[in-house]
Every structure is written in structure tokens, then in C-alpha cells.
Design an enzyme around this catalytic site. Structure first.
Site: not given
Ligand code: ATP
Ligand code: MG
Length: 543
Positions: A29, A257, A267
Site C-alpha cells: 500500500e 511475517r 508503517k
Molecule cells: P501496514 O504497516 O500499513 O499494515 P504492511 O506492513 O502490511 O502495512 P503493505 O504495504 O500492506 O504493508 O505490505 C506489502 C506486502 O508486504 C504485503 O504482502 C505484506 O504482507 C508484506 N509484509 C509487510 N510486512 C511484512 C513482514 N514484517 N514480513 C513479511 N512480509 C511483510
Molecule cells: Mg497491509
């Protein structure tokens, strides 16, 4: 051969002919900068596309116009490029808003969606719980005709934000709360970075995501574990709408994750920290953002190596930060030139050296081809203050009164005398060079155990060196993240380094011998080179 459970699924799908070619996507996002958790997801998605000769797209999930921005879109691409991944295309969820609207109409026509007048609070209240079924909305049985009319009026801007929603009509008593008539469209009068003022209704993420995957031809939609409970609705959307646009029937697969001790990857938190100005920006070397890590000097290869070494698993856990640092150190050990840098300089006068001489030192003893450079040694040099002790502890092999030590790549020196200020602090050490003791050509007969680094004061450059500690202090009393901010997380020391450092470019990395690894920062100017400590030499991780 498959090396994790996702690859096992994919190999089986290829074997059984369920998929002919593999396609994945990385779906950020654009509401902030990428962090090291995203690197994990990038490694998985791009890694799979690479391994199985498939494709991987970047797809921006831009369904929340109020939080998203063009700045983030640019930064995300820069970070992905830095990691060395090549995408097969870039897509935006907003590219499909028209199609998503059609899908919503299709659901209404099938009696599978209805316009609801409940506000957010009422919807939440009537959702039920894990043990209690939900309560059906009083608007659930509106006619198809009325729903179509109201949905058009939502689109045409006749309602205020939150006044009406479009909800899927599934099952309020489903054991899965995500199946209890979830909202799929909401009214939101907001400017969108891509579609500008075209829409005042926006699809919800859970509705948009499966449609995006299916129309792009994603075969394996890889996401983190929080979405496991969303999978039934993901499948429901694909089964019930948009068939004429589908290129694939994507399968959602969840993995755990990445969590790292002492690293906050949310974020929202990172954004508020940046806005608070407690840190230098998104690229502050203390942050786990990819641009911060880059500025900190962590090599992209080391990040990928780390992600691959920790593997892909299905249960949540936390990786030690020291393990990441040890991956970084392994990389730097092979790739960094050694130079001499002194972080806390002490003046040493070599009383019997009248003319400067040249000494030859190795650039990197661990390189496949070892090269050397010449450095000058003249009458006045600097050594590390901690390499001279007036009252040395036992087994101290460095410089002490009436003691010997070897200068790296040069002579053995003997401490003849020293000067102190009125507080008793040593200000200068006077030494004499031991004749015939040049490194590599020593027949002086003097045996020394210690070798220390040094910098010629006539041929050096001033350094400002930043060292980093924990961003947050330990929490023992329920402090907020802001209250836990550690003002000592960045400290600066003045130092001196070999003159050759002047030729370094921003981003160049060095080992300062016996100290650690350092990277030249963008804040440097002609008179002062700013270095960030990447990692100290010592490895605290127990492999
Ligand atoms: P927010 O902090 O806004 O919830 P987010 O960290 O989920 O955001 P996105 O932009 O939605 O961020 O993530 C993009 C992709 O990265 C998604 O597929 C998400 O699952 C993956 N992702 C985010 N954080 C992690 C993490 N800590 N480990 C593995 N994958 C991640
Ligand atoms: Mg997200």
C-alpha cells in the site's frame, strides 16, 4: 528442489498441471516507505518468479486514498530496485476501479450484495463474536432494483461519507467473522493520487485484492498469516464475480511475517516518528526502513542473504537483530577494503623519524585478489586513545610506558615518555622507532604481541563518526513508543582517517581496522567526512 512449504505447493501445482506458468505479485500500500519486513515478502515473491521462470508484478493496493501518496510510490520502486529485483509490470488497484464497480453490480444482480444504511458502529456492534453469531442488517433484504438504484446514487455522490455501504450478503452466523456480510464498498469523498476526483466510493481491500489477483493472472497470492481468516472471503469473491475478466484462479498462501527483536516495522509508527522529527527522516540509519538500512550501509545482498537464511515458515516468531548483523558482517568481511581510522585520537610523536616514509598495507586480506596501497608515516601520528594505558591491566599488549607495540604495516615503537594536562589526562606520547623493525622485513630482535592502527597527522582527513544504539529503551512500565525513544540512539565522535578516504563516494563502505565497518554518509562535505557505523567488528550472535 523446493526449499520451503510455498515452493512445495507450487511444484505440485506445476506437476499436476494446475498452473502452466507461475505468477506472483508484491502488493504494497503506498502509504509509507518499505521496511525490512517487506524485503522478506519481496524475496519470496520475486524469488519464486525467478526460480520457476514466472512473472512478478508490483501492485499498489491504493484503495485508501486519504493515506496514500505519489511520494511513496516512487520510494517503493527505488527500494525494490536497490534490492536488485526486476518486476514484470506495475499495476495499481485503482487501474481496476471500473471493473470492481462492475463486479459489485454483478453481485447485486445475483442477490449477493446489498446497500446498508447502518453506520460503522452499528455494523461492528452487530457483527457478533467468536462465540456469538451476528445480527442481520435490517436492510439486508432490499430488492435488487432498490440496491442497484442506491448503489448508483452512492457512486453519484448523493450520500455523505459513511452514510451508506455496500455489503456482501453471505452469512451472519458463519463461524468466520469475515464472512458475516462484510462491507465491500464505502462512500469516501476524497482525492485519489491516481484517479483524482473520479470516485467518491472506494472498494474495501478484502474485495479489491482477489479481483486484482484474478484479473492480472496471479497464480499464487502470497501474504502474511493475518490474512488466513480472510481466505474464505477471498475465494468467495473470485467464485462469485468478474469471471469474464479473470486470467487465473489465484490461490492465497499465508506465511509468518518477519519480526526482528527491537525493530518496530509498523508503517504507522515509522511515519509518526518521522513526522515528530526525532529522527532525520525515513532514511534515518536507525530505522528498519529499506532506505534507512541502505544509508546505514547494510548491503542489499546481505539483506537478501538474511531473508533466505531465515527461511519461510508458517508460525510467528522473532529473529534476533544480531543475526541480521552477522549476515551483514559476513558480507562486509569479504567485500570491504580495510583502512585505518581513529575514533578517539591520541597524538604520538616519533622522535627519531625525521623524514616521512612510505609503508605498504593490504587493502583487503580476504579479497580473491589481494591488492595493496602506500601510506605515509611521519613524525606525528594518531593512535586510538584506548591503545595507550598508563596503568595497563594484565595481558595488555598495546602501548604503555616503557613498552613496545607494532604500528600496523610499519615499525615497532617504544614509548619513551608522555605528557599530561593539569587533569592528568595524557595529551601526547613520545616514542622512538625500533631500528630494522619494518613489518615484513624485521630483524630487530624485538618481539611484540600487539599491533595497533594509526593515522599520519600530516596526511589525514577529519571524520565525524555516528554510532547507533537501540532506538527504543526497554519497556518496564507500559510506556508509549514515543516515551521509549532513546535520545542516545545516535552518538557522534570526532575522528581522523587515512587521507585516501577523501576519494570515497557516498555509500562506499570500509572496515576501520580493529574497530568496525563504516559507510560514507550523504551529510559529508569537503572538510568533514561523515561516516555511519554499519556494524562493529565483534559478532555477538551465537551461531
Ligand atoms: P501496514 O504497516 O500499513 O499494515 P504492511 O506492513 O502490511 O502495512 P503493505 O504495504 O500492506 O504493508 O505490505 C506489502 C506486502 O508486504 C504485503 O504482502 C505484506 O504482507 C508484506 N509484509 C509487510 N510486512 C511484512 C513482514 N514484517 N514480513 C513479511 N512480509 C511483510
Ligand atoms: Mg497491509
Amino acid at each position: 528442489m523446493a526449499n520451503n512449504f510455498i515452493e512445495q505447493i507450487i511444484e505440485k501445482d506445476i506437476e499436476t498441471g494446475k498452473v502452466s506458468s507461475v505468477q506472483t505479485r508484491f502488493p504494497p500500500e503506498p502509504n509509507g516507505y518499505l521496511h525490512i519486513g517487506h524485503a522478506k515478502s519481496l524475496c519470496i515473491n520475486f524469488g519464486i518468479a525467478d526460480k520457476y521462470n514466472g512473472k512478478c508484478y508490483i501492485r499498489y493496493d491504493d484503495t485508501n486514498p486519504t493515506k496514500e501518496d505519489e511520494e511513496y510510490v516512487k520510494a517503493i520502486e527505488q527500494d525494490i530496485q536497490w534490492l536488485g529485483f526486476k518486476w514484470d509490470g506495475i499495476r495499481f488497484a485503482s487501474d481496476y476501479f471500473d471493473m470492481m464497480f462492475d463486479c459489485a453490480v454483478e453481485l447485486i444482480n445475483k442477490g449477493l450484495a446489498f446497500v446498508c444504511d447502518c453506520n460503522a458502529e452499528e455494523i461492528k456492534l452487530n457483527r457478533g463474536s467468536l462465540t456469538q453469531p451476528g445480527i442481520e442488517s435490517p436492510y439486508r433484504n432490499r430488492s435488487i432494483k432498490e440496491n442497484l438504484d442506491l448503489f448508483m446514487r452512492m457512486k453519484n455522490g448523493e450520500f455523505t461519507d459513511g452514510e451508506k455501504t455496500l455489503r456482501a450478503k453471505i452469512d451472519m452466523s458463519s463461524p468466520n467473522i469475515n464472512m458475516r456480510d462484510p462491507v465491500i464498498y464505502r462512500v469516501l469523498h476524497a482525492h485519489h493520487h491516481n484517479t483524482k476526483g473520479k470516485w467518491c466510493i472506494y472498494p474495501m481491500y478484502d474485495f479489491a485484492h482477489p479481483i486484482e489477483d484474478a484479473v492480472e493472472g496471479t497464480t499464487h497470492s502470497i501474504c502474511t498469516l493475518e490474512f488466513e481468516d480472510h481466505r474464505p472471503f477471498y475465494d468467495w469473491v473470485i467464485a462469485n464475480c468478474g469471471h469474464s475478466h479473470h486470467k487465473s484462479k489465484p490461490q492465497q498462501i499465508e506465511f509468518a511475517r518477519l519480526n526482528i527483536t527491537n525493530m518496530i516495522m509498523s508503517k504507522r509508527f515509522l511515519k509518526s516518528l518521522v513526522n515528530s522529527k526525532l529522527v532525520m527522516g525515513w532514511d534515518d540509519p536507525r530505522l528498519p526502513t529499506l532506505c534507512g538500512i541502505r544509508r546505514r550501509g547494510y548491503p542489499a545482498e546481505a539483506i537478501k542473504d538474511f531473508c533466505n537464511r531465515i527461511g519461510v515458515v508458517k508460525s510467528n516468531s522473532e529473529v534476533e537483530e544480531s543475526y541480521l548483523q552477522s549476515c551483514v558482517r559476513d558480507n562486509l568481511n569479504v567485500n570491504c577494503d580495510r583502512v585505518m581510522g581513529i575514533l578517539n585520537p591520541l597524538k604520538v610523536v616519533l622522535t627519531n623519524l625525521d623524514e616521512p616514509i612510505l609503508c605498504q598495507v593490504e587493502n583487503n586480506p580476504n579479497a580473491t585478489e589481494v591488492t595493496t596501497r602506500n601510506i605515509t608515516l611521519s613524525k606525528q601520528i594518531y593512535i586510538e586513545r584506548s591503545d595507550f594505558e598508563l596503568v595497563p591491566p594484565p595481558k595488555y599488549y598495546r602501548l604503555k610506558p616503557d613498552g613496545y607495540v607494532r604500528l600496523k604495516g610499519a615499525y615497532i615503537i617504544h614509548c619513551d615518555s608522555y605528557l599530561t594536562d593539569d587533569k592528568g589526562e595524557v595529551t601526547q606520547v613520545n616514542c622512538s622507532i625500533v631500528p630494522n623493525s619494518m613489518s615484513g622485513n624485521d630483524n630487530s630482535g624485538v618481539k611484540v604481541k600487539g599491533v595497533i592502527q594509526w593515522v599520519d597527522s600530516n596526511n589525514c582527513v577529519d571524520l565525524k563518526v555516528r554510532k547507533f544504539g537501540k532506538l527504543l529503551i526497554e519497556d518496564n512500565q507500559d510506556l508509549t513508543l514515543f516515551e521509549r525513544f532513546n535520545p542516545a540512539s545516535m552518538t557522534e565522535v570526532h575522528g581522523v582517517g587515512e587521507r585516501c578516504l577523501r576519494d570515497a563516494q557516498v555509500g562506499d563502505r570500509f572496515q576501520f581496522m580493529r574497530t568496525g565497518y563504516f559507510v560514507l554518509d550523504q551529510d559529508s562535505d569537503e572538510n568533514l567526512l561523515v561516516f555511519n557505523e554499519i556494524v562493529p567488528l565483534k559478532d555477538s550472535f551465537n551461531k
